[in-house]
Design a protein around this motif. Structure first.
Motif, mmCIF file in Angstrom:
data_model
loop_
_atom_site.group_PDB
_atom_site.id
_atom_site.type_symbol
_atom_site.label_atom_id
_atom_site.label_comp_id
_atom_site.label_asym_id
_atom_site.label_seq_id
_atom_site.Cartn_x
_atom_site.Cartn_y
_atom_site.Cartn_z
ATOM 1 N N UNK A 170 6.470 37.947 -60.057
ATOM 2 C CA UNK A 170 6.901 36.796 -59.567
ATOM 3 C C UNK A 170 7.304 35.792 -60.390
ATOM 4 N N UNK A 171 6.966 35.620 -61.705
ATOM 5 C CA UNK A 171 7.102 34.751 -62.843
ATOM 6 C C UNK A 171 8.671 34.690 -62.826
ATOM 7 N N UNK A 172 9.334 35.668 -62.577
ATOM 8 C CA UNK A 172 11.127 35.712 -62.849
ATOM 9 C C UNK A 172 11.818 35.472 -61.660
ATOM 10 N N UNK A 173 11.018 35.054 -60.164
ATOM 11 C CA UNK A 173 11.461 35.157 -59.100
ATOM 12 C C UNK A 173 12.028 33.666 -58.864
ATOM 13 N N UNK A 174 13.292 33.523 -58.150
ATOM 14 C CA UNK A 174 13.674 31.994 -57.586
ATOM 15 C C UNK A 174 13.412 32.097 -56.042
ATOM 16 N N UNK A 175 12.711 31.171 -55.454
ATOM 17 C CA UNK A 175 12.511 31.337 -54.321
ATOM 18 C C UNK A 175 13.125 30.100 -53.235
ATOM 19 N N UNK A 176 13.843 30.128 -52.475
ATOM 20 C CA UNK A 176 14.240 29.383 -51.675
ATOM 21 C C UNK A 176 13.568 29.079 -50.424
ATOM 22 N N UNK A 177 13.069 27.780 -50.037
ATOM 23 C CA UNK A 177 12.555 27.391 -48.649
ATOM 24 C C UNK A 177 13.076 26.653 -47.769
ATOM 25 N N UNK A 178 13.588 27.135 -46.474
ATOM 26 C CA UNK A 178 14.279 26.546 -45.536
ATOM 27 C C UNK A 178 13.731 26.067 -44.413
ATOM 28 N N UNK A 179 13.401 24.853 -44.241
ATOM 29 C CA UNK A 179 12.574 24.343 -43.022
ATOM 30 C C UNK A 179 12.953 22.775 -43.013
ATOM 31 N N UNK A 180 12.892 22.365 -41.543
ATOM 32 C CA UNK A 180 13.277 20.850 -41.287
ATOM 33 C C UNK A 180 12.037 20.187 -41.338
ATOM 34 N N UNK A 181 10.947 20.665 -41.847
ATOM 35 C CA UNK A 181 9.781 19.892 -41.860
ATOM 36 C C UNK A 181 9.604 19.525 -43.379
ATOM 37 N N UNK A 182 9.734 18.157 -43.603
ATOM 38 C CA UNK A 182 9.827 17.601 -45.063
ATOM 39 C C UNK A 182 8.423 17.840 -45.633
ATOM 40 N N UNK A 183 7.293 17.786 -44.909
ATOM 41 C CA UNK A 183 6.001 18.025 -45.527
ATOM 42 C C UNK A 183 5.835 19.398 -45.832
ATOM 43 N N UNK A 184 6.288 20.222 -45.133
ATOM 44 C CA UNK A 184 5.993 21.811 -45.291
ATOM 45 C C UNK A 184 6.953 21.990 -46.637
ATOM 46 N N UNK A 185 7.997 21.530 -46.649
ATOM 47 C CA UNK A 185 8.791 21.938 -48.118
ATOM 48 C C UNK A 185 8.071 21.318 -49.339
ATOM 49 N N UNK A 186 7.473 20.220 -49.146
ATOM 50 C CA UNK A 186 6.881 19.507 -50.179
ATOM 51 C C UNK A 186 5.637 20.392 -50.602
ATOM 52 N N UNK A 187 4.920 20.842 -49.444
ATOM 53 C CA UNK A 187 3.525 21.583 -49.801
ATOM 54 C C UNK A 187 3.923 23.048 -50.543
ATOM 55 N N UNK A 188 5.047 23.537 -49.964
ATOM 56 C CA UNK A 188 5.488 24.897 -50.354
ATOM 57 C C UNK A 188 5.878 24.688 -51.622
ATOM 58 N N UNK A 189 6.787 23.562 -52.213
ATOM 59 C CA UNK A 189 7.042 23.291 -53.436
ATOM 60 C C UNK A 189 5.854 23.381 -54.710
ATOM 61 N N UNK A 190 4.720 22.458 -54.236
ATOM 62 C CA UNK A 190 3.647 22.575 -54.784
ATOM 63 C C UNK A 190 2.917 23.524 -55.315
ATOM 64 N N UNK A 191 2.951 24.424 -54.092
ATOM 65 C CA UNK A 191 1.920 25.665 -54.098
ATOM 66 C C UNK A 191 2.726 26.722 -54.973
ATOM 67 N N UNK A 205 23.226 29.739 -51.694
ATOM 68 C CA UNK A 205 23.014 31.001 -52.074
ATOM 69 C C UNK A 205 24.076 31.288 -52.738
ATOM 70 N N UNK A 206 25.198 30.513 -52.730
ATOM 71 C CA UNK A 206 26.563 30.953 -53.366
ATOM 72 C C UNK A 206 26.609 30.531 -54.678
ATOM 73 N N UNK A 207 25.530 29.474 -54.834
ATOM 74 C CA UNK A 207 25.711 28.788 -56.409
ATOM 75 C C UNK A 207 24.261 28.848 -57.114
ATOM 76 N N UNK A 208 23.456 29.364 -56.519
ATOM 77 C CA UNK A 208 22.104 29.679 -57.137
ATOM 78 C C UNK A 208 21.691 31.088 -56.938
ATOM 79 N N UNK A 209 20.988 31.492 -58.329
ATOM 80 C CA UNK A 209 20.442 33.091 -58.035
ATOM 81 C C UNK A 209 19.296 33.206 -57.617
ATOM 82 N N UNK A 210 19.165 33.210 -56.136
ATOM 83 C CA UNK A 210 17.949 33.306 -55.267
ATOM 84 C C UNK A 210 17.474 34.810 -55.277
ATOM 85 N N UNK A 211 16.279 35.149 -55.124
ATOM 86 C CA UNK A 211 15.660 36.173 -55.016
ATOM 87 C C UNK A 211 15.202 36.399 -53.680
ATOM 88 N N UNK A 212 14.312 35.323 -53.194
ATOM 89 C CA UNK A 212 13.755 35.563 -51.944
ATOM 90 C C UNK A 212 14.022 34.200 -51.011
#
Length: 451
Positions: free
Chosen positions: A1-22, A43-50
């Protein structure tokens, strides 16, 4: 996981903040996006894994259709990216639908932190395993066996079955068919692949060299023996020993070889103590098996030792479209070797090759293409550039051994098949096993010889 880039897509700002902290302490990078319309741009501009993708955005219906829509977009444009769907409790049926459309997993919100981390770790582990599997060479592709004809597919299937076993194998086939490549393929697909493959052309060894080369010798065993030397059996210890042209050794040499195979030990020349050996034996000959099974030429008890399983290598004339495939392979190789810019074979050249019977098999084809590359003055090989060996054309299409030199090979094969069919009262499975063929290959020969 230490090498993975994660993109979280959600319209809930609180969820985005919580997922970033976690996620930030556990992965290489965390990206968040509240607007799915910007998803493809990210996705076209960032090397996203998940991608962690919510299933509902603008719609008040909570149908999940928006999430499925963006899932299909991601998988179409970025098939290597894993997508984990975020869905509300009670919408598991939608999550299952997303799995069928390409999602790697789903999580219910509000999620448990440990559950989310476990899901992501499992996906990262699978990605790592896939990369290792793809980077590992395919044993089939490493052996140099080129062919897509049905008869070669049968051969490849049989190699895959017999290679992982410890059975001794006898490879039968005409000169030039590539029996040494078959031996290499068996070794590379076997459990001994990390150990040595030792090849010996026993047919070319004199009676004196036979023992010293295979079994080794002790210092002083003969005039030039100035030090101890291991034989080929010892060099192949824990690996594979390939004895080529075994049909050409005499009865005395056969007796010595049989003794070693029975005792699983060699006694070097000039020595008295047996040296244990652990080898997998592959033998090869161009002499048909039923010709070997003649006590005046070859010991039957040795045949049983070397012939736990048989592999019959087909002659080139039975391989159809493989002739053009092989010709192009050799053309590429020799064009590079001789620094020539030859682009391909013209239709009349391929037709000429396909119509020829190739008594010298793949070896003759190889030399014909090499000559054509050397002599050609064009950017492609034409029919007139291809000359077949006058030696091969003058050679009889039969083995030159003993009393069988006047027999035609195809007629001998026909008789062997007929004999096997009669022996087993028409049982195709048993007859095919006796002949060292697959059922499909035997059916083709029965049709060929109108039996």
């Amino acid at each position: 996981m230490k090498k993975a880039t994660i993109l979280v897509v959600d319209d809930d700002q609180d969820l985005l903040t919580a997922s970033r902290i976690l996620l930030r302490p556990n992965v290489k990078s965390v990206l968040v996006e509240h607007n799915p319309e910007r998803l493809i741009h990210v996705l076209e501009n960032e090397p996203v894994d998940i991608v962690l993708l919510d299933m509902n955005y603008k719609s008040a219906m909570n149908t999940g259709n928006e999430g499925l829509f963006w899932l299909s977009k991601i998988k179409k444009q970025f098939p290597k990216i894993d997508v984990v769907m975020i869905t509300a409790y009670g919408a598991v049926d939608l999550a299952v639908k997303s799995l069928k459309q390409g999602a790697s997993d789903f999580i219910l919100k509000p999620w448990q932190n440990e559950q989310l981390l476990t899901t992501l770790k499992g996906i990262c582990d699978e990605r790592k395993l896939d990369q290792k599997t793809k980077s590992k060479p395919d044993a089939r592709n490493q052996t140099g066996i080129i062919g897509q004809s049905a008869i070669m597919e049968d051969l490849q299937y049989k190699l895959d079955k017999v290679a992982p076993t410890e059975a001794n194998i006898l490879v039968l086939g005409e000169n030039g068919t590539g029996k040494d490549l078959i031996a290499s393929a068996i070794h590379q697909r076997s459990l001994r692949a990390r150990e040595a493959l030792v090849k010996v052309d026993v047919g070319s060894l004199t009676e004196t060299l036979f023992e010293s080369e295979l079994f080794g010798y002790k210092k002083g065993a003969f005039t030039d023996a100035r030090e101890d030397r291991k034989g080929r059996f010892e060099h192949a210890h824990q690996g594979t020993l390939f004895l080529d042209e075994i049909g050409n050794i005499n009865l005395q040499q056969q007796a010595k070889l049989l003794s070693v195979l029975q005792n699983r030990a060699v006694v070097p020349l000039g020595g008295s103590q047996p040296v244990p050996i652990d080898i997998r034996l592959i033998s090869a000959t161009n002499v048909p098996l039923y010709m070997l099974a003649d006590e005046h030429r070859f010991r039957k008890d040795l045949i049983y030792r070397i012939n736990t399983l048989e592999i019959q290598v087909p002659p080139l004339r039975e391989r159809g479209g493989d002739i053009a495939l092989l010709a192009n392979h050799f053309l590429t190789f020799y064009s590079a070797k001789y620094h020539k810019n030859i682009l391909g074979l013209e239709a009349d050249a391929i037709a000429k090759l396909s119509a020829y019977h190739f008594p010298g098999n793949v070896r003759e084809l190889q030399y014909s293409i090499e000559r054509a590359v050397i002599m050609s003055e064009h950017q492609s090989i034409r029919s007139e550039d291809i000359l077949f060996s006058p030696i091969e054309q003058q050679m009889p299409s039969t083995p030159s051994a003993g009393d069988f030199s006047s027999h035609n090979l195809e007629e001998m094969e026909r008789k062997a098949i007929k004999s096997a069919i009669e022996k087993y009262n028409g049982n195709i499975s048993k007859s095919a096993k006796e002949l060292g063929l697959t059922r499909a290959a035997l059916y083709r020969r029965l049709e060929k010889y109108n039996l």
